[in-house]
Design a protein around this motif. Structure first.
Motif, PDB file in Angstrom:
ATOM      1  N   ARG D  23       0.846  -1.161   0.000  1.00  0.00           N
ATOM      2  CA  ARG D  23       0.000   0.000   0.000  1.00  0.00           C
ATOM      3  C   ARG D  23       0.893   1.226   0.000  1.00  0.00           C
ATOM      4  NH1 ARG D  23      -5.260   0.474   1.573  1.00  0.00           N
ATOM      5  NH2 ARG D  23      -5.810   2.644   1.897  1.00  0.00           N
ATOM      6  N   ILE D  24       0.726   2.079  -0.973  1.00  0.00           N
ATOM      7  CA  ILE D  24       1.529   3.297  -1.023  1.00  0.00           C
ATOM      8  C   ILE D  24       0.572   4.489  -0.925  1.00  0.00           C
ATOM      9  CG2 ILE D  24       3.008   4.709  -2.499  1.00  0.00           C
ATOM     10  CD1 ILE D  24       4.054   1.784  -3.422  1.00  0.00           C
ATOM     11  N   GLU D  25       0.864   5.367   0.022  1.00  0.00           N
ATOM     12  CA  GLU D  25      -0.072   6.454   0.306  1.00  0.00           C
ATOM     13  C   GLU D  25       0.040   7.577  -0.713  1.00  0.00           C
ATOM     14  OE1 GLU D  25      -2.263   5.867   2.493  1.00  0.00           O
ATOM     15  OE2 GLU D  25      -1.257   4.053   3.234  1.00  0.00           O
ATOM     16  N   LYS D  26      -0.984   8.363  -0.755  1.00  0.00           N
ATOM     17  CA  LYS D  26      -0.988   9.543  -1.622  1.00  0.00           C
ATOM     18  C   LYS D  26       0.150  10.467  -1.200  1.00  0.00           C
ATOM     19  CE  LYS D  26      -4.345  13.112  -2.996  1.00  0.00           C
ATOM     20  NZ  LYS D  26      -3.971  13.396  -4.316  1.00  0.00           N
ATOM     21  N   GLY D  27       0.909  10.896  -2.175  1.00  0.00           N
ATOM     22  CA  GLY D  27       1.997  11.817  -1.870  1.00  0.00           C
ATOM     23  C   GLY D  27       3.264  11.162  -1.352  1.00  0.00           C
ATOM     24  N   GLU D  28       3.251   9.843  -1.243  1.00  0.00           N
ATOM     25  CA  GLU D  28       4.442   9.149  -0.755  1.00  0.00           C
ATOM     26  C   GLU D  28       5.466   8.966  -1.887  1.00  0.00           C
ATOM     27  OE1 GLU D  28       3.580   5.348   1.020  1.00  0.00           O
ATOM     28  OE2 GLU D  28       5.670   4.992   1.566  1.00  0.00           O
ATOM     29  N   MET D  29       6.723   8.848  -1.531  1.00  0.00           N
ATOM     30  CA  MET D  29       7.735   8.428  -2.503  1.00  0.00           C
ATOM     31  C   MET D  29       8.361   7.157  -1.929  1.00  0.00           C
ATOM     32  SD  MET D  29      10.652  10.453  -4.468  1.00  0.00           S
ATOM     33  CE  MET D  29      12.345  10.439  -3.983  1.00  0.00           C
ATOM     34  N   ALA D  30       8.173   6.044  -2.645  1.00  0.00           N
ATOM     35  CA  ALA D  30       8.654   4.763  -2.125  1.00  0.00           C
ATOM     36  C   ALA D  30       9.522   4.065  -3.162  1.00  0.00           C
ATOM     37  CB  ALA D  30       7.461   3.889  -1.746  1.00  0.00           C
ATOM     38  N   PHE D  31      10.211   3.023  -2.734  1.00  0.00           N
ATOM     39  CA  PHE D  31      11.127   2.304  -3.624  1.00  0.00           C
ATOM     40  C   PHE D  31      10.818   0.819  -3.657  1.00  0.00           C
ATOM     41  CE2 PHE D  31      13.220   6.178  -2.481  1.00  0.00           C
ATOM     42  CZ  PHE D  31      13.898   6.554  -3.629  1.00  0.00           C
ATOM     43  N   VAL D  32      11.081   0.211  -4.802  1.00  0.00           N
ATOM     44  CA  VAL D  32      11.015  -1.244  -4.919  1.00  0.00           C
ATOM     45  C   VAL D  32      12.406  -1.700  -5.336  1.00  0.00           C
ATOM     46  CG1 VAL D  32       9.892  -3.217  -5.983  1.00  0.00           C
ATOM     47  CG2 VAL D  32       8.665  -1.057  -5.775  1.00  0.00           C
ATOM     48  N   THR D  33      12.930  -2.684  -4.671  1.00  0.00           N
ATOM     49  CA  THR D  33      14.239  -3.178  -5.091  1.00  0.00           C
ATOM     50  C   THR D  33      14.219  -4.704  -5.082  1.00  0.00           C
ATOM     51  OG1 THR D  33      16.626  -2.875  -4.818  1.00  0.00           O
ATOM     52  CG2 THR D  33      15.349  -3.176  -2.819  1.00  0.00           C
ATOM     53  N   GLY D  34      15.309  -5.296  -5.503  1.00  0.00           N
ATOM     54  CA  GLY D  34      15.363  -6.755  -5.595  1.00  0.00           C
ATOM     55  C   GLY D  34      16.244  -7.150  -6.749  1.00  0.00           C
ATOM     56  N   PRO D  35      16.740  -8.378  -6.734  1.00  0.00           N
ATOM     57  CA  PRO D  35      17.666  -8.813  -7.783  1.00  0.00           C
ATOM     58  C   PRO D  35      17.035  -8.817  -9.180  1.00  0.00           C
ATOM     59  CG  PRO D  35      16.977 -10.651  -6.422  1.00  0.00           C
ATOM     60  CD  PRO D  35      16.479  -9.420  -5.748  1.00  0.00           C
ATOM     61  N   SER D  36      17.867  -8.966 -10.162  1.00  0.00           N
ATOM     62  CA  SER D  36      17.415  -9.026 -11.545  1.00  0.00           C
ATOM     63  C   SER D  36      16.401 -10.161 -11.718  1.00  0.00           C
ATOM     64  CB  SER D  36      18.640  -9.262 -12.432  1.00  0.00           C
ATOM     65  OG  SER D  36      18.254  -9.475 -13.746  1.00  0.00           O
ATOM     66  N   GLY D  37      15.251  -9.857 -12.298  1.00  0.00           N
ATOM     67  CA  GLY D  37      14.222 -10.876 -12.494  1.00  0.00           C
ATOM     68  C   GLY D  37      13.319 -11.061 -11.287  1.00  0.00           C
ATOM     69  N   ALA D  38      13.376 -10.127 -10.321  1.00  0.00           N
ATOM     70  CA  ALA D  38      12.593 -10.267  -9.094  1.00  0.00           C
ATOM     71  C   ALA D  38      11.112  -9.996  -9.343  1.00  0.00           C
ATOM     72  CB  ALA D  38      13.131  -9.319  -8.025  1.00  0.00           C
ATOM     73  N   GLY D  39      10.799  -9.196 -10.346  1.00  0.00           N
ATOM     74  CA  GLY D  39       9.394  -8.896 -10.631  1.00  0.00           C
ATOM     75  C   GLY D  39       9.065  -7.426 -10.513  1.00  0.00           C
ATOM     76  N   LYS D  40      10.067  -6.575 -10.449  1.00  0.00           N
ATOM     77  CA  LYS D  40       9.822  -5.138 -10.303  1.00  0.00           C
ATOM     78  C   LYS D  40       9.078  -4.579 -11.524  1.00  0.00           C
ATOM     79  CE  LYS D  40      14.320  -4.429  -9.991  1.00  0.00           C
ATOM     80  NZ  LYS D  40      14.774  -5.846 -10.062  1.00  0.00           N
ATOM     81  N   THR D  41       9.612  -4.892 -12.696  1.00  0.00           N
ATOM     82  CA  THR D  41       8.980  -4.378 -13.907  1.00  0.00           C
ATOM     83  C   THR D  41       7.582  -4.968 -14.079  1.00  0.00           C
ATOM     84  OG1 THR D  41      11.146  -4.102 -14.927  1.00  0.00           O
ATOM     85  CG2 THR D  41       9.250  -4.143 -16.403  1.00  0.00           C
ATOM     86  N   THR D  42       7.432  -6.225 -13.714  1.00  0.00           N
ATOM     87  CA  THR D  42       6.116  -6.853 -13.804  1.00  0.00           C
ATOM     88  C   THR D  42       5.114  -6.124 -12.919  1.00  0.00           C
ATOM     89  OG1 THR D  42       7.191  -8.985 -14.188  1.00  0.00           O
ATOM     90  CG2 THR D  42       4.875  -9.035 -13.538  1.00  0.00           C
ATOM     91  N   LEU D  43       5.539  -5.775 -11.730  1.00  0.00           N
ATOM     92  CA  LEU D  43       4.678  -5.011 -10.826  1.00  0.00           C
ATOM     93  C   LEU D  43       4.226  -3.708 -11.489  1.00  0.00           C
ATOM     94  CD1 LEU D  43       3.508  -4.510  -7.949  1.00  0.00           C
ATOM     95  CD2 LEU D  43       5.706  -3.470  -7.350  1.00  0.00           C
ATOM     96  N   PHE D  44       5.171  -3.019 -12.110  1.00  0.00           N
ATOM     97  CA  PHE D  44       4.840  -1.771 -12.793  1.00  0.00           C
ATOM     98  C   PHE D  44       3.873  -2.009 -13.956  1.00  0.00           C
ATOM     99  CE2 PHE D  44       8.412   1.432 -11.660  1.00  0.00           C
ATOM    100  CZ  PHE D  44       8.197   1.173 -10.315  1.00  0.00           C
ATOM    101  N   LYS D  45       4.116  -3.088 -14.688  1.00  0.00           N
ATOM    102  CA  LYS D  45       3.228  -3.372 -15.829  1.00  0.00           C
ATOM    103  C   LYS D  45       1.794  -3.567 -15.380  1.00  0.00           C
ATOM    104  CE  LYS D  45       6.477  -5.389 -19.149  1.00  0.00           C
ATOM    105  NZ  LYS D  45       7.072  -6.674 -19.574  1.00  0.00           N
ATOM    106  N   LEU D  46       1.640  -4.196 -14.227  1.00  0.00           N
ATOM    107  CA  LEU D  46       0.290  -4.370 -13.692  1.00  0.00           C
ATOM    108  C   LEU D  46      -0.315  -3.014 -13.339  1.00  0.00           C
ATOM    109  CD1 LEU D  46       0.794  -7.467 -11.343  1.00  0.00           C
ATOM    110  CD2 LEU D  46      -0.158  -7.432 -13.650  1.00  0.00           C
ATOM    111  N   LEU D  47       0.528  -2.139 -12.806  1.00  0.00           N
ATOM    112  CA  LEU D  47       0.011  -0.833 -12.366  1.00  0.00           C
ATOM    113  C   LEU D  47      -0.384   0.046 -13.552  1.00  0.00           C
ATOM    114  CD1 LEU D  47       2.414   0.008  -9.390  1.00  0.00           C
ATOM    115  CD2 LEU D  47       0.032  -0.752  -9.277  1.00  0.00           C
ATOM    116  N   TYR D  48       0.392   0.009 -14.632  1.00  0.00           N
ATOM    117  CA  TYR D  48      -0.036   0.830 -15.766  1.00  0.00           C
ATOM    118  C   TYR D  48      -0.830   0.029 -16.791  1.00  0.00           C
ATOM    119  CZ  TYR D  48       4.528  -0.362 -18.070  1.00  0.00           C
ATOM    120  OH  TYR D  48       5.614  -0.986 -18.617  1.00  0.00           O
TER     121      TYR D  48
END
Ligand SMILES: Nc1ncnc2c1ncn2[C@@H]1O[C@H](COP(=O)(O)OP(=O)(O)OP(=O)(O)O)[C@@H](O)[C@H]1O
Ligand SMILES: Nc1ncnc2c1ncn2[C@@H]1O[C@H](COP(=O)(O)OP(=O)(O)OP(=O)(O)O)[C@@H](O)[C@H]1O
Ligand SMILES: [Mg+2]
Ligand SMILES: [Mg+2]
Lengths: 220, 288, 288, 220
Positions: D23-48
């Protein structure tokens, strides 16, 4: 192994390289760094003959790049392994075929290809992705495939352009270990990167480019 | 082997794009073949036209039979003449009586035979021109035993005009169509190959020789061409079987359309040549 | 405005690819137009054929002049009949004498007029079939004043066969060619648009509406089509002026080829429709 | 502003995301990290909305992504600025047109577009490259153009996938400054990166992905 003497390269309204001279010895592993747009990639393009310099002399792996004809250019390129900053993978071929291409070009036997490709895939930790297509890979995975393709042909010179930009620290260390291994076997390696971790405290030479000019060369 | 695999891979990865291109090459080759067949048939038809031209030579009333015979063989030896047929005035009357009987005329009231001896001269079709025929007729008119010469006149002119006109017309149209079709095939392969530019760039940068880069594309172009030609052939066969088949039974006149035996086998060959040629031109001179 | 700029930008960035495609659409439209003109001319020619068919009705010797006149008007009222012309036997003899005079016959020896009264019946071309004509002839034969009817017989059959055959043939060929041409145009635009797939993907991801994404492509397709059509038109004009122009003077017969006035203006319009249609189908249903 | 509840996404033979809730709040700046292939880009693809989740609920900017039709998807996307890991620039358009596209899509007037694009180009230090084509730019320059395009439309949510992978430290700091500025103006920002420098000692929340699973969430 790599010699530049007074090399300049200009694009329409921009000097990408200005009077750069440097010399990298056979078996050396050196670094090029500098801000975005400094000319690192341009330097590499001149070395693998994608561009021709406007001025100056370039010699790589014993060839003077100015005096090459169409039959020696591919031969020279087969002696240079390049990790492209933008990967340049064939999206219509599987990971296996992408890496195998570097060997097929060298007319290696299919059986040997299978062995070698499997070996480098294991090395970069992507053996399970052999049948995947590049566009289904994560950024870091694509980058490692590009590295695998560059090393599979056992080139005498390796040029790696920002090879760890999409990699986490563990993978980054893994890749640097591989580079050191190859370097120990005699391959001359030139790495372009902003990432100071790669060269800090390595005792390697680092060339600093800025605005196309070689501003500093030091051992870190 | 590897080149073939690459070519097939490239075709199958974007199979629809390639099928569409094959179909369009097939369609265009089909059109070309149909036009060529049409031109060929018109040619064949017109080639027979002038042979049906005959010249009637009327002999003077006082011509002796042996003079007539001599004239007959003199005419026969002319280059332009295919055959001659002497018709005596007695036979002419006989023919005429038979003819008019059917036609509700009675010629029984005729006294003396009013007819003349004639020589029916048939001209060769091939190699003759309106000019040649006219010269020949002038020559005939100049002969002493000849009273008058009757021939197609304007008809001769227009049949030769038709024949040569159709030939010029057919050949021009055919060539223009053929050029268009070659261009369309080239264009199809060219546009299809456009998406390979990046691929070729990568091949070059990895150090592939020109031969290595080219061969998969040549194979790909050839396959697309052959398939296109085969599609055109199937198309032509289907059309000629079902459409013309029906046309032939309903309108027997059309069975005179002649398709040279198995000539449609040439379509895949043409497709191959055009596809390969298109690939060669599309790739152009590779530069490092 | 922006869509137009995008479309022009896209065309000019890879101008050669687009020019090649336009040329190939032009070539194919030119072929289609030529075929349509050919079919049209054949149609026009055959449409006039049956009107030249005439039926000769021979009247009994004992038919009175008023009976003959009645019969004439009865025949005239038939649907199938275009015109009738009564020829008395006196006039027929007169004509015949004139005819045979030229032909070196002397009919002066004839006693009584051996000829009959006849009615020359000309049939309508449009709407008549071989069947109708045969039925009409049977009907004539059944009339009491009629001695015999002479008509083309087999000729009637084959002229109608030719006419209808050519119509069926022309329309089938024309339609098949037209379908092929439409497909080729579609294929050209489709393959040309293939390189835009990534672009469309990016547009979508940035949040462009469907209309926004489509409009530049529709404009691009239309421009390519119109230009293609215009090229085809120029091609046709050039060919018809220089090639046919020469053909006409050398072979006057060909001036009978008729190109409906300014009909070639339709080519850019067709190009537009095909280009736009091709773009619409090529883009398909956009999905997010 | 961004809510994920039990979200999973699998590809043919691979779980790209497994039961992720955050859960990321309105106005928050947060980070996602993890090794290559962890699923970061996939998470973003779901969001957009480039991909749909196999399981779980996603809500972004007040929309439940499962219940969107074809007319609201583009509207939602215009509220999200994305820095794509692979840039996704239009190679046939100039830098100016690439950035302007984000505004043209929003039907902004051409005069205003000119102003705004010039402003963001200045912000990322590439005003002199307005008329260049992407393929003539260096890797880092392309990345900055992508960032400029993401921010020019003043989105309510920003997703930045490895935004500094090709950038040197100075440019990296410049970009992070811009992100903070935007965040201060109220934009919710989620950044995926391997680069610990970006989030170490910021007091921001960092989500750790590994093998598609959310393994840790901490404030650094
Ligand atoms: N083909 C080209 N045409 C015009 N300008 C070019 C071209 N290629 C590079 N440049 C310009 O030359 C300069 C140097 O580019 P280069 O790619 O060498 O930088 P770099 O050091 O690799 O930067 P980065 O770290 O961002 O990759 C850049 O400003 C770039 O815009
Ligand atoms: N379309 C796809 N088809 C199949 N597998 C996919 C697809 N997209 C992603 N994957 C796989 O899912 C996993 C997660 O990919 P993702 O791109 O989310 O990683 P990431 O965390 O962004 O990695 P990186 O830091 O290297 O960019 C990877 O192993 C990748 O190969
Ligand atoms: Mg670079
Ligand atoms: Mg990623």
């Amino acid at each position: 192994m790599i010699v530049l003497e007074g090399v300049s390269k200009r694009y329409e309204n921009q000097d990408a390289l200005k009077d750069v001279s440097l010399r990298i010895e056979k078996g050396e592993m050196a670094f090029v760094t500098g801000p975005s747009g400094a000319g690192k990639t341009t330097l590499f393009k001149l070395l693998y003959l994608a561009e021709a310099p406007d001025e100056g002399l370039i010699s790589i792996a014993g060839f003077n790049t100015a005096s090459l004809d169409d039959s020696t250019i591919p031969m020279l390129r087969r002696n240079i392994g390049v990790v492209f900053q933008d990967f340049k993978l064939l999206n219509n071929n599987t990971v296996f075929d992408n890496i195998a291409l570097a060997l097929r070009i060298r007319r290696v036997m299919e059986r040997e290809i299978k062995e070698k490709v499997t070996a480098v895939l294991k090395l970069v930790g992507l053996r399970h992705k052999a049948d995947a297509y590049p566009l289904t890979l994560s950024g870091g995975e694509q980058q490692r495939i590009t590295i695998a393709r560059a090393i599979v042909g056992e080139p005498t010179v390796m040029l790696a352009d920002e090879p760890t930009g999409n990699l986490d620290i563990e993978n980054e260390e893994g890749i640097m270990k591989i580079f050191k291994l190859i370097n120990n076997k005699g391959t001359t390696i030139l790495i372009a990167s902003h990432n100071r971790r790669l060269f800090d405290n390595t005792g390697r030479r680092v060339f600093y480019l800025d605005g196309g000019q070689l501003v500093k060369a030091e051992v870190r | 082997m590897f080149s073939l695999r690459m070519a097939l891979n490239s075709i199958f990865r974007e199979i629809w794009l390639n099928v569409i291109s094959m179909l369009s090459i097939g369609a265009v080759l089909f059109i070309l073949f149909s036009v060529v067949i049409a031109v060929y048939n018109v040619e064949k038809l017109t080639a027979t036209l002038p042979e049906k031209l005959s010249v009637m030579v009327f002999l003077r009333e006082d011509t002796r039979r042996d003079e007539a015979r001599a004239l007959e063989s003199a005419i026969k030896s002319e280059n332009i003449v295919k055959s001659v047929n002497f018709i005596s005035k007695e036979k002419a009357l006989q023919d005429m009586k038979g003819f008019f009987k059917n036609e509700k005329f009675a010629l029984s009231g005729l006294g003396e035979n009013p007819l003349f001896d004639t020589i029916d001269v048939r001209l060769k079709g091939a190699g003759s021109s309106a000019k040649g025929v006219n010269a020949f007729i002038e020559k005939l008119k100049g002969m002493s035993a000849v009273d008058d010469v009757e021939y197609g006149g304007a008809l001769v002119e227009s049949v030769y005009s038709l024949k040569n006109g159709l030939r010029v017309f057919g050949l021009t149209t055919g060539s223009i169509f053929a050029l268009s079709v070659i261009f369309i095939c080239y264009s199809t392969v060219r546009v299809l190959f456009y998406r390979h530019e990046e691929e070729i760039e990568i091949y070059k940068l990895l150090g592939a020789t020109k031969g290595f880069i080219r061969s998969p594309f040549f194979i790909e172009g050839s396959i697309i061409g052959i398939m296109g030609g085969a599609i055109g052939m199937c198309f032509f066969l289907a059309i000629s079987r079902y459409v013309f088949g029906k046309l032939f039974t309903e309108f027997p006149l059309f069975s005179m359309i002649y398709v040279p035996d198995r000539s449609f086998y040439i379509l895949p060959v043409m497709g191959f040549v055009l596809g390969l040629g298109g690939a060669v031109i599309a790739l152009g001179r590779l530069k490092y």
